[in-house]
Motif scaffolding. Structure first.
Motif: not given
Lengths: 338, 505
Positions: B3-29
């Motif tokens: 498989x061709x190597x992706x230019x960008x590969x984000x996997x399982x990205x999480x990000x929380x702000x006080x009181x909010x889970x803005x990203x809950x394990x996002x994948x993006x190729x």
């Protein structure tokens, strides 16, 4: 036939007649910031009590601290409103000087107590009116308009006095500063300060005037499109600041028994600093009279402790600067975590 | 074949702000040379994700691979060095600097290390602008003098002034007219032909059909679908993924013809030199009239002039038979006109304040005696007004800035509801409002009209005007070119009128 008269029903809906008591919301607003200011003040009292136990906690000294806080405190209350509305008033110190010398000329003193009080307040309001007209209707930036007022009012004060101190000879004024006119141990000047503070708090938090002030400071365009007369509100705010300067000038006359053109030097910086460390946003939209007054008390207490410990005013100035920086840094920290 | 190597590969990205889970394990190729569309309602996490990608936010967890190598994007500069450029929705240009200075901000061509070679910068900028199809923009002009569309081009030129491999575009078409959108798509095509990858964020599904290769759909901080084919996935499926529902635009039913009543608002020959020609309108209670037209056709200007926020050069506004003082917002508000402006945050809301205070700000005198505010009455009335519009959360004490776009708009509507206004001017009422909340907002507006409110609606989305209004005025270059009941028009006809300006009769 007995008639039962049912009470008229309010068609607007069931509105309970009871009003919220005035103080409701006070504990809620005694937030982290206010508590931390109180903490700083308490720490200062401890420091004062430890370093100079006899002098600092003496009743006379505490009365002195509060009296010294009164003049700048009244100015700061007015400044808090102006800053909350997104403006700034650099002319407060100069207005205090002009009002104090105009109210103590020989001609004014002939009208006695009432003449001095009236003149001080009228000069304050007059300068505030000019500031307000320039900012609200002349479209001038507050910084520039009040800077111009600073220069002119100081100049006029010098012209009136020719650099001389004008001694007050009106007994009613001089007596106010005497110990026998203290009310239950509280100097009359401090009473005035307390009354101005309470009225200022009510005005900002409980009235339409306060709401409009906050709205104009938070988003002037939104306020205008919501139907608020933004320009008139701005005019009133500079008038209010001028009024506070007039009252402060009167307090200063009582305190010093004189009027001088050097009065109120750098009051603008002290008042702005006290308001900012109190938690009023320099960009407008949020203001707290309680915080401002605590800021004033903190600065005055520091000055007093330093004086008692024979530290020079240069050290005081450095400490003040450090406190402003520390307070703003702490606030940024707490603001970002909430 | 590997498989061709992706230019960008984000996997399982999480990000929380006080009181909010803005990203809950996002994948993006993202592959080189593709247009990868990012779809999702407001609050789905799109903005947070692209800020992570731009190095503006640090993720709490997950990994990022760039050309197969693990990387950490510590700062926007780090992202830029790798070749990731972001064009934000709110343009981040310095108004007082020139086009060339903005394009090279932070990496000016210099001589001897610190002397800016202004001429070289201008020449390089001119070349970039030409490549972007806008050679008419003068690199020496201050950015503040340019139109919104031109500013966007400048922003893009800035991105391209770096050696860029991936460009993130956050709703780039939101402020553009159709022909400018065509140009934008041409640019995107050129970029991808050169092997540059584009991450394209938009609310408009038809755009994604036109230029997208693959689609990733975000919902509630998760990628609910990744790498769907952009051209062939049925709209119904995409909307269902975004909303969890299978509705597209739902417009409320129009009532049976309202009886002919006296108009509440009459506009007579209202004009502003250089903005719009004399404009006439009769608006009856219960009626929704829509103004359709391009950006710059004078639609918002008409609305703001009726409201008194701009002073007309001619004409008059009459409410209930009484002529208003022109150029006075206060007179308009007193007479019962309310405006929900285009830029909600800048023009309507007090972002530091609670919902209650935002709602009550136009009706303070109703809750006060001698200037003293009856706070219980104020809160109760604000709550009643927001409940009537089902504003969420049902708590008038929360700061208005924590609300979603749709609920912020409801707060603005509640303000005028509370004021008891009789004429409501809506300028782009669903801008920044996600698909699910739009239908609800449409229903609210129709219900208010059924209750006797007169509504004048401006929208750049033709389906919205056609679906919601009873009667449509089509504007072109400040002039009404056609008036018809909404049922007699369709989207193509309106777009023809708007762009060609074919005479109405």
């Amino acid at each position: 036939m007995t008639q039962h008269v049912s009470p008229p029903r309010d068609t607007a809906g069931p509105t309970p007649p009871a009003r919220l008591p005035v103080w409701r919301g006070l504990p809620a607003r005694a937030d982290l910031r206010t508590l931390s200011l109180l903490g700083v003040l308490a720490a200062l009292v401890v420091i004062g009590g430890v370093t100079k136990p006899d002098e600092f906690l003496d009743t006379r000294n505490l009365q002195l601290v509060l009296t010294q806080a009164s003049v700048i405190g009244v100015v700061t209350v007015g400044m808090t409103f102006v800053i909350t509305s997104g403006g700034i008033d650099l002319s407060v110190g100069a207005i205090v000087a002009l009002a104090s010398v105009w109210a103590t000329t020989v001609a004014t003193q002939e009208f006695g107590f009432a003449g001095i009080l009236f003149t001080a307040v009228a000069v304050g309001l007059g300068c505030g009116l000019v500031n307000g007209l320039l900012v609200a209707y002349g479209g001038m930036v507050p910084f520039i308009a009040t800077l111009a007022m600073l220069a002119s009012a100081r100049g006029l004060a010098l012209q009136i006095t020719d650099g001389k101190t004008q001694i007050v000879t009106v007994d009613g004024i001089l007596n106010l500063g005497e110990r026998d006119s203290y009310v239950l141990g509280v100097p009359p000047l401090v009473l005035v300060f307390a009354i101005v503070t309470i009225l200022g708090w009510l005005l900002l938090n409980r009235t339409t005037f306060g709401r409009r002030t906050v709205a104009v400071g938070g988003n002037a365009e939104a306020a205008r499109l919501a139907g608020i007369d933004v320009r008139r509100q701005r005019l009133y705010l500079y008038l209010l600041s001028g009024l506070c300067c007039g009252i402060a000038a009167f307090l200063l006359i009582v305190l010093s028994g004189s009027g001088q053109n050097t009065n109120g030097n750098l009051y603008e910086l002290d008042a702005i600093a006290a308001a900012i460390i109190g938690g009023t946003l320099l960009s407008g939209g949020r203001g707290t009279v309680t915080g401002s007054v605590l800021g004033v008390l903190i600065f005055t207490t520091i000055t007093n402790i330093f004086a008692l410990n024979n530290l020079q005013s240069d050290v005081q100035q450095i400490a003040k600067g450090a406190i402003i920086v520390a307070a703003v840094l702490v606030q940024r920290r707490t603001a970002s975590t909430t | 074949m590997a498989p061709e190597t992706a230019l960008l590969s984000m996997s399982g990205i999480t990000k929380s702000f006080p009181g909010v889970r803005a990203l809950d394990g996002v994948d993006l190729d993202v592959q080189a040379g593709e247009v990868h569309c990012l779809l999702g309602q407001n609050g789905a996490g799109k903005s947070t994700l692209i800020k992570v990608l731009a190095g503006a936010h640090q993720p709490d967890g997950g990994g990022i691979h760039w050309r197969g190598e693990p990387v950490t994007l510590r700062s926007p500069i780090a992202a830029m060095r790798l070749g990731i450029a972001t064009i934000y929705q709110e343009l981040d240009l310095v108004e007082h600097l020139t086009v060339a200075e903005n394009v090279h901000l932070g990496h000016e061509p210099t001589a001897a290390g610190f002397v800016v070679r202004a001429k070289a910068a201008r020449a390089a900028t001119a070349a970039l602008l030409k490549r972007l199809g806008h050679p008419e923009i003068d690199p020496a002009r201050p950015v503040g003098e340019l139109s919104a569309a031109q500013q966007q081009i400048v922003s893009m030129a800035r991105a391209l002034s770096h050696d860029v491999r991936l460009i993130v575009m956050d709703e780039p078409s939101a402020a553009l007219d159709p022909d400018e959108v065509d140009n934008l798509f041409r640019i995107v095509g050129d970029l991808t032909a050169d092997g540059v990858a584009v991450v394209y964020i938009s609310h408009r599904l038809e755009e994604i059909r036109r230029i997208g290769d693959r689609v990733t759909v975000l919902k509630d901080g998760r990628a609910v679908a990744g790498g769907l084919p952009a051209k062939t996935t049925p709209t119904r499926d995409v909307v269902a993924l975004m909303t969890g529902r299978t509705v597209e635009y739902v417009f409320p039913e129009r009532p049976a013809r309202t009886p002919e009543t006296e108009p509440v608002l009459q506009v007579r020959g209202l004009a502003r030199d250089g903005e719009f020609a004399p404009f006439d309108l009769d608006l009856r209670p219960g009626e929704i009239v829509g103004l359709a037209g391009l950006v710059g056709s004078g639609r918002s200007e008409i609305l703001e002039t009726v409201y008194g926020a701009r002073r007309p050069t001619a004409g008059e506004v009459v409410v209930d038979g009484r002529r208003l003082r022109t150029g006075s917002v206060r007179a308009a508000v007193r007479a019962g006109i309310g405006l929900a402006p285009e830029e909600r945050k800048a023009q309507a809301l007090l972002m530091l304040e609670s919902v209650t205070r935002n709602v009550s700000v136009s009706s303070l005198s109703r809750f006060s005696r001698g200037g003293w505010i009856d706070r219980r009455g104020e809160r109760g009335a604000a709550r009643a007004a927001t409940r009537e519009l089902s504003l969420r959360p049902d708590n008038p004490d929360v700061p208005v800035r924590t609300l979603s776009g749709g609920n912020q708009q409801k707060a603005v509507l509640a303000r005028w509801l509370l004021r008891g206004c009789r004429v409501l001017l809506l300028d782009e009422p669903t801008r920044g409002v996600d698909v699910g909340a739009r239908a609800e907002l449409y229903a609210v507006v129709r219900r208010l009209a059924d209750e006797g409110l007169a509504v004048l609606l401006v929208s750049s989305e033709v389906p919205e005007v056609l679906g919601l209004a009873d009667r449509v005025l089509v504007l072109r270059e400040g002039r009404v070119v056609h008036t018809a009941p909404a049922q007699e028009l369709d989207e193509h006809r309106v777009l023809d009128l708007v762009m060609e300006g074919s005479p109405a009769s």
